[in-house]
Scaffold this motif. Structure first.
Motif, PDB file in Angstrom:
ATOM      1  N   ALA A  64      -0.408   2.189  15.451  1.00 43.80           N
ATOM      2  CA  ALA A  64      -0.621   2.640  16.501  1.00 43.80           C
ATOM      3  C   ALA A  64       0.982   2.432  17.544  1.00 43.80           C
ATOM      4  CB  ALA A  64      -1.527   1.751  17.748  1.00 43.80           C
ATOM      5  N   ASP A  65       1.545   0.963  17.224  1.00 46.01           N
ATOM      6  CA  ASP A  65       2.344   1.386  18.099  1.00 46.01           C
ATOM      7  C   ASP A  65       3.428   2.861  17.620  1.00 46.01           C
ATOM      8  OD1 ASP A  65       2.017  -0.356  19.023  1.00 46.01           O
ATOM      9  OD2 ASP A  65       3.472  -2.129  17.550  1.00 46.01           O
ATOM     10  N   ASP A  66       4.168   3.084  16.479  1.00 45.60           N
ATOM     11  CA  ASP A  66       4.475   4.747  16.201  1.00 45.60           C
ATOM     12  C   ASP A  66       3.751   6.456  17.094  1.00 45.60           C
ATOM     13  OD1 ASP A  66       6.596   5.818  15.419  1.00 45.60           O
ATOM     14  OD2 ASP A  66       5.679   6.274  13.549  1.00 45.60           O
ATOM     15  N   PHE A  67       2.618   5.896  17.454  1.00 42.98           N
ATOM     16  CA  PHE A  67       1.462   6.766  17.537  1.00 42.98           C
ATOM     17  C   PHE A  67       1.623   7.743  16.159  1.00 42.98           C
ATOM     18  CE2 PHE A  67       3.539   6.011  21.286  1.00 42.98           C
ATOM     19  CZ  PHE A  67       2.354   6.383  22.245  1.00 42.98           C
ATOM     20  N   SER A  68       1.188   7.176  15.142  1.00 45.05           N
ATOM     21  CA  SER A  68       1.356   7.998  13.910  1.00 45.05           C
ATOM     22  C   SER A  68      -0.020   7.594  12.951  1.00 45.05           C
ATOM     23  CB  SER A  68       2.739   8.314  13.016  1.00 45.05           C
ATOM     24  OG  SER A  68       2.974   7.696  12.869  1.00 45.05           O
ATOM     25  N   ALA A  69      -0.294   8.367  11.983  1.00 47.67           N
ATOM     26  CA  ALA A  69      -1.075   7.673  10.771  1.00 47.67           C
ATOM     27  C   ALA A  69      -0.464   8.660   9.444  1.00 47.67           C
ATOM     28  CB  ALA A  69      -2.430   7.960  11.529  1.00 47.67           C
ATOM     29  N   VAL A  70      -0.445   8.116   8.882  1.00 47.52           N
ATOM     30  CA  VAL A  70      -0.546   8.747   6.564  1.00 47.52           C
ATOM     31  C   VAL A  70      -1.997   7.985   6.132  1.00 47.52           C
ATOM     32  CG1 VAL A  70       0.881   8.902   4.699  1.00 47.52           C
ATOM     33  CG2 VAL A  70       1.968   7.685   7.103  1.00 47.52           C
ATOM     34  N   VAL A  71      -2.780   9.653   6.085  1.00 43.54           N
ATOM     35  CA  VAL A  71      -3.804   9.836   5.080  1.00 43.54           C
ATOM     36  C   VAL A  71      -4.153  10.771   4.000  1.00 43.54           C
ATOM     37  CG1 VAL A  71      -5.608   9.537   7.772  1.00 43.54           C
ATOM     38  CG2 VAL A  71      -4.445  11.485   6.789  1.00 43.54           C
ATOM     39  N   GLU A  72      -4.714  10.335   2.995  1.00 44.16           N
ATOM     40  CA  GLU A  72      -4.952  11.331   2.098  1.00 44.16           C
ATOM     41  C   GLU A  72      -5.469  11.674   2.384  1.00 44.16           C
ATOM     42  OE1 GLU A  72      -4.344   7.800  -1.660  1.00 44.16           O
ATOM     43  OE2 GLU A  72      -6.114   8.525  -1.420  1.00 44.16           O
ATOM     44  N   ALA A  73      -5.909  13.055   1.355  1.00 43.52           N
ATOM     45  CA  ALA A  73      -6.389  14.762   1.549  1.00 43.52           C
ATOM     46  C   ALA A  73      -7.816  14.692   2.272  1.00 43.52           C
ATOM     47  CB  ALA A  73      -6.153  14.860   0.541  1.00 43.52           C
ATOM     48  N   GLY A  74      -8.277  13.660   0.594  1.00 43.32           N
ATOM     49  CA  GLY A  74      -9.592  13.561   1.283  1.00 43.32           C
ATOM     50  C   GLY A  74     -10.549  12.871   1.931  1.00 43.32           C
ATOM     51  N   CYS A  75      -9.214  12.447   3.339  1.00 40.75           N
ATOM     52  CA  CYS A  75     -10.275  11.518   4.310  1.00 40.75           C
ATOM     53  C   CYS A  75     -11.340  12.103   4.801  1.00 40.75           C
ATOM     54  CB  CYS A  75      -9.506  10.510   5.229  1.00 40.75           C
ATOM     55  SG  CYS A  75      -8.490   8.856   4.620  1.00 40.75           S
ATOM     56  N   ILE A  76     -12.075  11.858   5.470  1.00 46.02           N
ATOM     57  CA  ILE A  76     -13.208  12.382   5.835  1.00 46.02           C
ATOM     58  C   ILE A  76     -12.915  12.331   7.599  1.00 46.02           C
ATOM     59  CG2 ILE A  76     -15.579  12.819   6.689  1.00 46.02           C
ATOM     60  CD1 ILE A  76     -16.734  12.040   4.870  1.00 46.02           C
ATOM     61  N   LEU A  77     -12.565  13.380   8.222  1.00 47.02           N
ATOM     62  CA  LEU A  77     -11.918  13.717   9.467  1.00 47.02           C
ATOM     63  C   LEU A  77     -12.621  12.681  10.665  1.00 47.02           C
ATOM     64  CD1 LEU A  77     -10.415  15.124  11.299  1.00 47.02           C
ATOM     65  CD2 LEU A  77     -12.135  17.118  12.454  1.00 47.02           C
TER      66      LEU A  77
END
Lengths: 481, 481
Positions: free
Chosen positions: B110-123
């Motif tokens: 949250a502090d960086d306004f970013s996330a890293v997610v794997e392709a299969g994550c349900i939106l």
């Protein structure tokens, strides 16, 4: 240069003139000098010729004859780049192709929130014409009075409004490009949404002319933000500036258009360039933020700025601040930022950088990098400023006055080496917004992962198999001989 | 299928199982059925196997063995696409590679306004986890409960928030991709600004898996917009809806997050699917707009909506309107939009489209297209709705009840032909947000300019020389034999 090479140049010039006509082909050394020198005046080069086409067809014809002659083409917009992307490094084998005469605005459609402009349009003039129709093109950077939109797109220019509107890439709806085979890629649609497969235009944005020559651009427009509130704030630390940014993102929603940080030294440097510049805040806080909120219509921007600052001053996040009471005052606040750059230039050649790290690490990066430089180069001064929201810092190093040129050059070289080592430790980028050009090619090359290199080389060779587009820029694709 | 081919499949299955293990390789017909049928149930296919890797390394191993065996790979996310992009069309030569097991959220910062997610994550699940940290990922579309982020990026998904936040492309900071040679492109940086040359990741966004397999994504986050105002408005015409949009862009600045238009028939269709759905507005105005303003922090969103509507109702641009007084009421307003889709599905198979034209021409396009369809197919009904700000209309055609299947199919085919002719006249796109897949390949192919085709083919052959990635999707790159 040997006699044989000079003869080759003569023949090439004749062939260019005969194919394109004297109006397009410049070969006079004096006339060419202006196109063969970089913005800072650090590098002077030459060229077989400077081509100045007036139309997309002229560009296509230029590409075809250069291809026939085996000449590399260095496309050039306003020649305001900072990384030698538009200056030939083989004067006897390269032509400069200037887009400056392709400067027509083909269409401004306020009802459609779009415009179509030729690559040679000067950014500021274009923005003025767009503003006359009540619309806004948000790209804003120091060189906007001279840079041209084709160059902005080719370099995916950044600037002060990126936190709200994105890089140039996000403002582009379509492109017209002359490809290395002389064919014309017509992708000038102004559709907002178009998901027909691989988006080929993306390849040319940020490619610095290595894959083709952008001749025209269709762009997004926004309603003109006629209400602007500008504030200069004094803070206890850069870390507080980052906390303030996070709070501003939430409190001011998507209405913040700039959030720049500066050190107290900014005022000294600005005054060296502009002695009469009024400074409306005590000049000795550890960190400063220049913040802008803007909008159109029914949102009360002044009130929003007022309430935001009341909150953060009550909480102690901001120690001191001044809100511009007029457009003239706002202009003066921005002049501090610009004067700081001019002040650095007046102190002679120095190391300039353009780094990005993650927002969370911005403050510790600046602290670590400045400490490393102080240790390695105790007689130099670091100046760090930039765009907080983008994690983008320009950390420049100024050698002391009175050094001999080779001593200055040595300081600059060492400063860069020390700095890049810290950048690597933070997984940062050595080019946040300026591009690679020729200046950063060695540093880029040294850090390029093998998979990236293979992919980049495959794409380059697929689109420009003759390796004639801006040779030497970004990467040297020549097989090692 | 001949015996020899069946034997080939058997051998291939054994080779896949031996290389990847039984946990990854599905070959049972019943178990595979779910992966080989499209979202609407219009098309049923098969595959040599369905591969379900658990990691990026598994994906790379899968690509290597398929390459060895000469099998085409059809990557699949949530299998919610609407254009047959994830369904094999050569069951005896293709495997489906499902990313569904790669569904870890690697990081939300949250502090960086970013996330890293794997392709299969349900939106939707991903958005919920992000919301728990006070943050927001703005991609929003009908399938969000089932679609997966890798598929969203591969198709450059659109949805209802594009007018404010852009397509998926503009929300992506970085990608991890398994390339056709089995190597891993690691571009998962979360830097906001990174201008190191050609931006290779752009190639894979919207490529529908034809250039590589996206295995993870780093994304931009925003502060969660906890204040939302939703209104349903009745207007005299679609043209008025467009005028209203222009006014809203200016008056509400960048705080408008949705602006959808619907015909009065929307209420009838929604009620057919949801008989108890409350309709809080007279259902017989010529056009409706569902509008949302949202934000966080210090901006009074409710007040902004109120003042905006007062202004436009005084000026007669909006005839009638209702503002949701609660989250439940807002939900009900959106259910009209969703119910309308379900109502169409209940009327049996029909022609769906996904068109964009310039905003200025949206109203005349819809009028022309509906007139052309009425003339050609007087027993069918047109339903036009969509995203005004993007010039994006879903103009669907419903054949009458009681037709035989082949008669329905004939109506659908003719409706599409008539519609595409009007789209071409307006220089529109036949795919604004859904992609090309296999369904639109013939129409895409027929309209592809020669320069685009050459460039696309050059890029495809450079990155996927074996033409093994999602064969038959977007374009048939096979040389004609």
């Amino acid at each position: 240069m040997t006699v044989a090479e000079t003869d080759g140049i003569g023949e090439h010039r004749l062939a260019l003139q005969s194919a394109l006509g004297d109006d397009i082909v410049l070969t006079d050394a004096d006339a060419m000098a202006h196109y063969c020198r970089d913005w800072h005046g650090d590098v002077t080069s030459g060229a077989v010729a400077v081509l100045r086409p007036r139309s997309t067809e002229d560009v296509a014809a230029s590409v075809r004859i250069c291809r026939e002659l085996g000449l590399g083409i260095v496309p050039q917009g306003g020649n305001t780049g900072l990384v030698l992307g538009a200056i030939p490094d083989m004067p006897e084998r390269h032509v400069v192709l200037s887009l400056e005469r392709m400067n027509r605005i083909r269409k401004i459609d306020a009802d459609d929130f779009s415009a179509v402009v030729e690559a040679g349009c000067i950014l500021w003039e274009m923005k003025e014409a767009i503003a006359e129709k009540g619309m806004f093109f948000p790209l804003a950077l120091g060189a906007q009075g001279s840079c041209r939109i084709g160059g902005n797109v080719s370099t995916n220019a950044g600037g002060i409004n990126v936190l709200r509107y994105g890089m140039t890439r996000e403002l582009v709806l379509g492109l017209e490009v002359v490809l290395p085979d002389g064919s014309i890629f017509d992708g000038l649609s102004t559709l907002r949404k178009d998901n027909r497969g691989v988006d080929l235009k993306q390849l040319f944005i940020g490619a610095e002319g290595t894959l083709g020559i952008i001749t025209a651009v269709s762009i997004k427009l926004m309603p003109y933000p006629d209400k602007v509130a500008t504030a200069l704030l004094g803070l206890a630390s850069l870390q507080d500036a980052i906390s303030l940014y996070r709070r501003a993102r939430r409190d001011c929603c998507d209405l913040m258009s700039a959030f720049e940080f500066m050190p107290p030294l900014a005022f000294t440097l600005a005054r060296e360039a502009m002695p009469d510049l009024p400074i409306l805040i005590a000049p000795d806080y550890p960190a400063y933020v220049l913040m802008e909120i803007s909008g159109s219509g029914l949102v009360d921007i002044d009130d929003l700025m007022q309430r935001f600052l009341e909150g953060v001053m009550t909480d102690g996040l901001v120690v001191d601040g001044t809100i511009a009471a007029s457009q003239a005052q706002a202009r003066n606040l921005w002049l501090i930022r610009e004067g700081m750059n001019e002040g650095q230039a007046r102190r002679g050649s120095h190391m300039r950088s353009d780094i990005s790290v993650s927002l969370s690490q911005l403050a510790s990066f600046v602290a670590d990098a400045e400490a490393a430089i102080l240790q390695a180069l105790p007689d130099c001064i670091s100046v760090s400023y930039g765009h907080v929201g983008d994690g983008n810092v320009h950390l420049n190093v100024l050698p002391p006055a009175g050094l001999a040129p080779d001593e200055r050059a040595e300081r600059i070289y060492r400063a860069k080496t020390v700095l890049n080592e810290v950048v690597d430790r933070y997984y940062g980028s050595i080019s946040a917004e300026h591009g690679i050009g020729r200046l950063k090619r060695p540093d880029f090359d040294a850090r390029l992962p093998e998979t990236h290199r293979k992919l980049l080389t495959a794409v380059k060779r697929a689109i420009d198999p003759g390796l004639m587009m801006n040779p030497g820029c970004q990467l040297n694709f020549q097989p090692k001989s």
